[in-house]
Design a protein around this motif. Structure first.
Motif, PDB file in Angstrom:
ATOM      1  N   LEU A   1      -2.404  -0.417   4.975  1.00  0.00           N
ATOM      2  CA  LEU A   1      -1.447   0.421   4.279  1.00  0.00           C
ATOM      3  C   LEU A   1      -1.409   0.016   2.810  1.00  0.00           C
ATOM      4  O   LEU A   1      -1.273  -1.157   2.484  1.00  0.00           O
ATOM      5  CB  LEU A   1      -0.059   0.268   4.899  1.00  0.00           C
ATOM      6  CG  LEU A   1       1.112   0.832   4.097  1.00  0.00           C
ATOM      7  CD1 LEU A   1       1.080   2.342   4.101  1.00  0.00           C
ATOM      8  CD2 LEU A   1       2.403   0.331   4.676  1.00  0.00           C
ATOM      9  N   ILE A   2      -1.539   0.974   1.959  1.00  0.00           N
ATOM     10  CA  ILE A   2      -1.358   0.759   0.528  1.00  0.00           C
ATOM     11  C   ILE A   2      -0.262   1.718   0.087  1.00  0.00           C
ATOM     12  O   ILE A   2      -0.344   2.921   0.326  1.00  0.00           O
ATOM     13  CB  ILE A   2      -2.642   1.029  -0.269  1.00  0.00           C
ATOM     14  CG1 ILE A   2      -3.742   0.044   0.147  1.00  0.00           C
ATOM     15  CG2 ILE A   2      -2.375   0.935  -1.764  1.00  0.00           C
ATOM     16  CD1 ILE A   2      -5.069   0.311  -0.510  1.00  0.00           C
ATOM     17  N   ALA A   3       0.787   1.159  -0.516  1.00  0.00           N
ATOM     18  CA  ALA A   3       1.891   1.974  -1.027  1.00  0.00           C
ATOM     19  C   ALA A   3       2.011   1.729  -2.526  1.00  0.00           C
ATOM     20  O   ALA A   3       1.793   0.617  -2.997  1.00  0.00           O
ATOM     21  CB  ALA A   3       3.187   1.626  -0.322  1.00  0.00           C
ATOM     22  N   LEU A   4       2.370   2.764  -3.251  1.00  0.00           N
ATOM     23  CA  LEU A   4       2.407   2.703  -4.707  1.00  0.00           C
ATOM     24  C   LEU A   4       3.760   3.174  -5.215  1.00  0.00           C
ATOM     25  O   LEU A   4       4.295   4.168  -4.738  1.00  0.00           O
ATOM     26  CB  LEU A   4       1.292   3.595  -5.264  1.00  0.00           C
ATOM     27  CG  LEU A   4       1.055   3.598  -6.756  1.00  0.00           C
ATOM     28  CD1 LEU A   4       0.608   2.224  -7.231  1.00  0.00           C
ATOM     29  CD2 LEU A   4      -0.005   4.629  -7.107  1.00  0.00           C
ATOM     30  N   SER A   5       4.319   2.424  -6.166  1.00  0.00           N
ATOM     31  CA  SER A   5       5.562   2.825  -6.813  1.00  0.00           C
ATOM     32  C   SER A   5       5.282   3.049  -8.289  1.00  0.00           C
ATOM     33  O   SER A   5       4.650   2.221  -8.940  1.00  0.00           O
ATOM     34  CB  SER A   5       6.631   1.749  -6.656  1.00  0.00           C
ATOM     35  OG  SER A   5       7.791   2.118  -7.383  1.00  0.00           O
ATOM     36  N   ARG A   6       5.753   4.151  -8.814  1.00  0.00           N
ATOM     37  CA  ARG A   6       5.596   4.458 -10.241  1.00  0.00           C
ATOM     38  C   ARG A   6       6.938   4.441 -10.965  1.00  0.00           C
ATOM     39  O   ARG A   6       7.044   4.862 -12.099  1.00  0.00           O
ATOM     40  CB  ARG A   6       4.914   5.815 -10.410  1.00  0.00           C
ATOM     41  CG  ARG A   6       3.519   5.831  -9.805  1.00  0.00           C
ATOM     42  CD  ARG A   6       2.777   7.103 -10.131  1.00  0.00           C
ATOM     43  NE  ARG A   6       1.566   7.254  -9.360  1.00  0.00           N
ATOM     44  CZ  ARG A   6       0.419   6.619  -9.595  1.00  0.00           C
ATOM     45  NH1 ARG A   6       0.320   5.779 -10.591  1.00  0.00           N
ATOM     46  NH2 ARG A   6      -0.631   6.838  -8.827  1.00  0.00           N
ATOM     47  N   ASP A   7       7.991   3.944 -10.251  1.00  0.00           N
ATOM     48  CA  ASP A   7       9.330   3.919 -10.841  1.00  0.00           C
ATOM     49  C   ASP A   7      10.000   2.552 -10.670  1.00  0.00           C
ATOM     50  O   ASP A   7      11.189   2.458 -10.428  1.00  0.00           O
ATOM     51  CB  ASP A   7      10.200   5.033 -10.250  1.00  0.00           C
ATOM     52  CG  ASP A   7      10.337   4.949  -8.738  1.00  0.00           C
ATOM     53  OD1 ASP A   7       9.932   3.918  -8.143  1.00  0.00           O
ATOM     54  OD2 ASP A   7      10.858   5.905  -8.150  1.00  0.00           O
ATOM     55  N   GLY A   8       9.193   1.503 -10.793  1.00  0.00           N
ATOM     56  CA  GLY A   8       9.736   0.149 -10.729  1.00  0.00           C
ATOM     57  C   GLY A   8      10.192  -0.284  -9.350  1.00  0.00           C
ATOM     58  O   GLY A   8      10.989  -1.210  -9.219  1.00  0.00           O
ATOM     59  N   GLY A   9       9.719   0.375  -8.304  1.00  0.00           N
ATOM     60  CA  GLY A   9      10.052  -0.014  -6.943  1.00  0.00           C
ATOM     61  C   GLY A   9      11.190   0.759  -6.313  1.00  0.00           C
ATOM     62  O   GLY A   9      11.565   0.491  -5.172  1.00  0.00           O
ATOM     63  N   ALA A  10      11.771   1.728  -7.018  1.00  0.00           N
ATOM     64  CA  ALA A  10      12.864   2.527  -6.449  1.00  0.00           C
ATOM     65  C   ALA A  10      12.363   3.390  -5.289  1.00  0.00           C
ATOM     66  O   ALA A  10      13.047   3.541  -4.289  1.00  0.00           O
ATOM     67  CB  ALA A  10      13.505   3.402  -7.520  1.00  0.00           C
ATOM     68  N   THR A  11      11.162   3.947  -5.426  1.00  0.00           N
ATOM     69  CA  THR A  11      10.558   4.738  -4.347  1.00  0.00           C
ATOM     70  C   THR A  11       9.098   4.335  -4.197  1.00  0.00           C
ATOM     71  O   THR A  11       8.477   3.830  -5.135  1.00  0.00           O
ATOM     72  CB  THR A  11      10.628   6.254  -4.635  1.00  0.00           C
ATOM     73  OG1 THR A  11       9.903   6.534  -5.839  1.00  0.00           O
ATOM     74  CG2 THR A  11      12.067   6.729  -4.792  1.00  0.00           C
ATOM     75  N   TRP A  12       8.578   4.564  -2.994  1.00  0.00           N
ATOM     76  CA  TRP A  12       7.203   4.197  -2.680  1.00  0.00           C
ATOM     77  C   TRP A  12       6.493   5.371  -2.023  1.00  0.00           C
ATOM     78  O   TRP A  12       7.086   6.079  -1.213  1.00  0.00           O
ATOM     79  CB  TRP A  12       7.163   2.998  -1.738  1.00  0.00           C
ATOM     80  CG  TRP A  12       7.678   1.755  -2.401  1.00  0.00           C
ATOM     81  CD1 TRP A  12       8.977   1.334  -2.464  1.00  0.00           C
ATOM     82  CD2 TRP A  12       6.918   0.800  -3.119  1.00  0.00           C
ATOM     83  NE1 TRP A  12       9.074   0.172  -3.177  1.00  0.00           N
ATOM     84  CE2 TRP A  12       7.810  -0.184  -3.583  1.00  0.00           C
ATOM     85  CE3 TRP A  12       5.566   0.674  -3.413  1.00  0.00           C
ATOM     86  CZ2 TRP A  12       7.401  -1.273  -4.330  1.00  0.00           C
ATOM     87  CZ3 TRP A  12       5.153  -0.425  -4.145  1.00  0.00           C
ATOM     88  CH2 TRP A  12       6.070  -1.381  -4.599  1.00  0.00           C
ATOM     89  N   THR A  13       5.219   5.542  -2.353  1.00  0.00           N
ATOM     90  CA  THR A  13       4.406   6.583  -1.756  1.00  0.00           C
ATOM     91  C   THR A  13       3.207   5.924  -1.088  1.00  0.00           C
ATOM     92  O   THR A  13       2.479   5.162  -1.727  1.00  0.00           O
ATOM     93  CB  THR A  13       3.902   7.573  -2.830  1.00  0.00           C
ATOM     94  OG1 THR A  13       5.021   8.103  -3.529  1.00  0.00           O
ATOM     95  CG2 THR A  13       3.094   8.684  -2.212  1.00  0.00           C
ATOM     96  N   GLN A  14       3.018   6.233   0.205  1.00  0.00           N
ATOM     97  CA  GLN A  14       1.867   5.709   0.914  1.00  0.00           C
ATOM     98  C   GLN A  14       0.611   6.422   0.444  1.00  0.00           C
ATOM     99  O   GLN A  14       0.577   7.650   0.353  1.00  0.00           O
ATOM    100  CB  GLN A  14       2.035   5.891   2.415  1.00  0.00           C
ATOM    101  CG  GLN A  14       0.896   5.291   3.214  1.00  0.00           C
ATOM    102  CD  GLN A  14       1.139   5.335   4.711  1.00  0.00           C
ATOM    103  OE1 GLN A  14       2.272   5.363   5.161  1.00  0.00           O
ATOM    104  NE2 GLN A  14       0.069   5.345   5.471  1.00  0.00           N
ATOM    105  N   GLN A  15      -0.413   5.645   0.129  1.00  0.00           N
ATOM    106  CA  GLN A  15      -1.690   6.195  -0.308  1.00  0.00           C
ATOM    107  C   GLN A  15      -2.537   6.560   0.901  1.00  0.00           C
ATOM    108  O   GLN A  15      -2.314   6.056   1.998  1.00  0.00           O
ATOM    109  CB  GLN A  15      -2.432   5.169  -1.176  1.00  0.00           C
ATOM    110  CG  GLN A  15      -1.655   4.711  -2.392  1.00  0.00           C
ATOM    111  CD  GLN A  15      -1.353   5.845  -3.339  1.00  0.00           C
ATOM    112  OE1 GLN A  15      -2.244   6.400  -3.938  1.00  0.00           O
ATOM    113  NE2 GLN A  15      -0.094   6.216  -3.457  1.00  0.00           N
ATOM    114  N   ALA A  16      -3.516   7.418   0.703  1.00  0.00           N
ATOM    115  CA  ALA A  16      -4.437   7.780   1.779  1.00  0.00           C
ATOM    116  C   ALA A  16      -5.102   6.506   2.309  1.00  0.00           C
ATOM    117  O   ALA A  16      -5.449   5.612   1.533  1.00  0.00           O
ATOM    118  CB  ALA A  16      -5.486   8.748   1.268  1.00  0.00           C
TER     119      ALA A  16
END
Length: 141
Positions: A1-16
């Protein structure tokens, strides 16, 4: 699982999913790249902000448990069978610099002068990133 946050960790999106197994660590070889490593020698590099991934070339498929980036930009990974791998191209390919037939190295710390301090099942090892243990302490050494 790779998850990415672009807002300092407030939300996370799982990558393909790029691979169905486990990852044990992540490094930033350069400000424009990300490297993930894990089980069975699965090492992947992204140079586009973690949108796409390319498999790194390794000399053999052994699990990598720890990694660091040296001041000169070389990437060092350590893992199963006390393996030490070094990349001089930002993580695209790796060269085997040290290996034993026992245990594992689980973590690695970059020191000055191209040296790394690796620790694992059989103690602590001080090595040059080009290979060859400079000193070792601990059980079995």
């Amino acid at each position: 699982l790779i998850a990415l946050s672009r807002d300092g960790g407030a939300t996370w999106t799982q990558q393909a999913k790029i691979y169905a197994g486990s990852f044990f660590g992540v490094l930033e070889p350069t400000p424009a790249s990300v490297l993930v490593y894990g089980l069975g020698g699965h090492v992947f590099l992204s140079t586009d902000d973690a949108r796409t991934w390319t498999a790194s070339r390794l000399p053999q498929p052994l699990s990598m448990f720890g990694g660091t980036v040296l001041a000169d930009g070389r990437v060092v990974l350590v893992g199963a069978q006390e393996t030490v791998l070094v990349s001089a191209d930002g993580g695209r390919s790796f060269t085997l610099t040290s290996q034993a037939d026992r245990g594992s190295m689980d973590t690695v710390l970059a020191l000055g002068g191209g040296r790394v301090l690796a620790a694992g099942m059989y103690g602590v090892h001080l090595e040059r990133a080009a290979g060859k243990a400079a000193a070792a302490t601990g059980a079995g050494s």
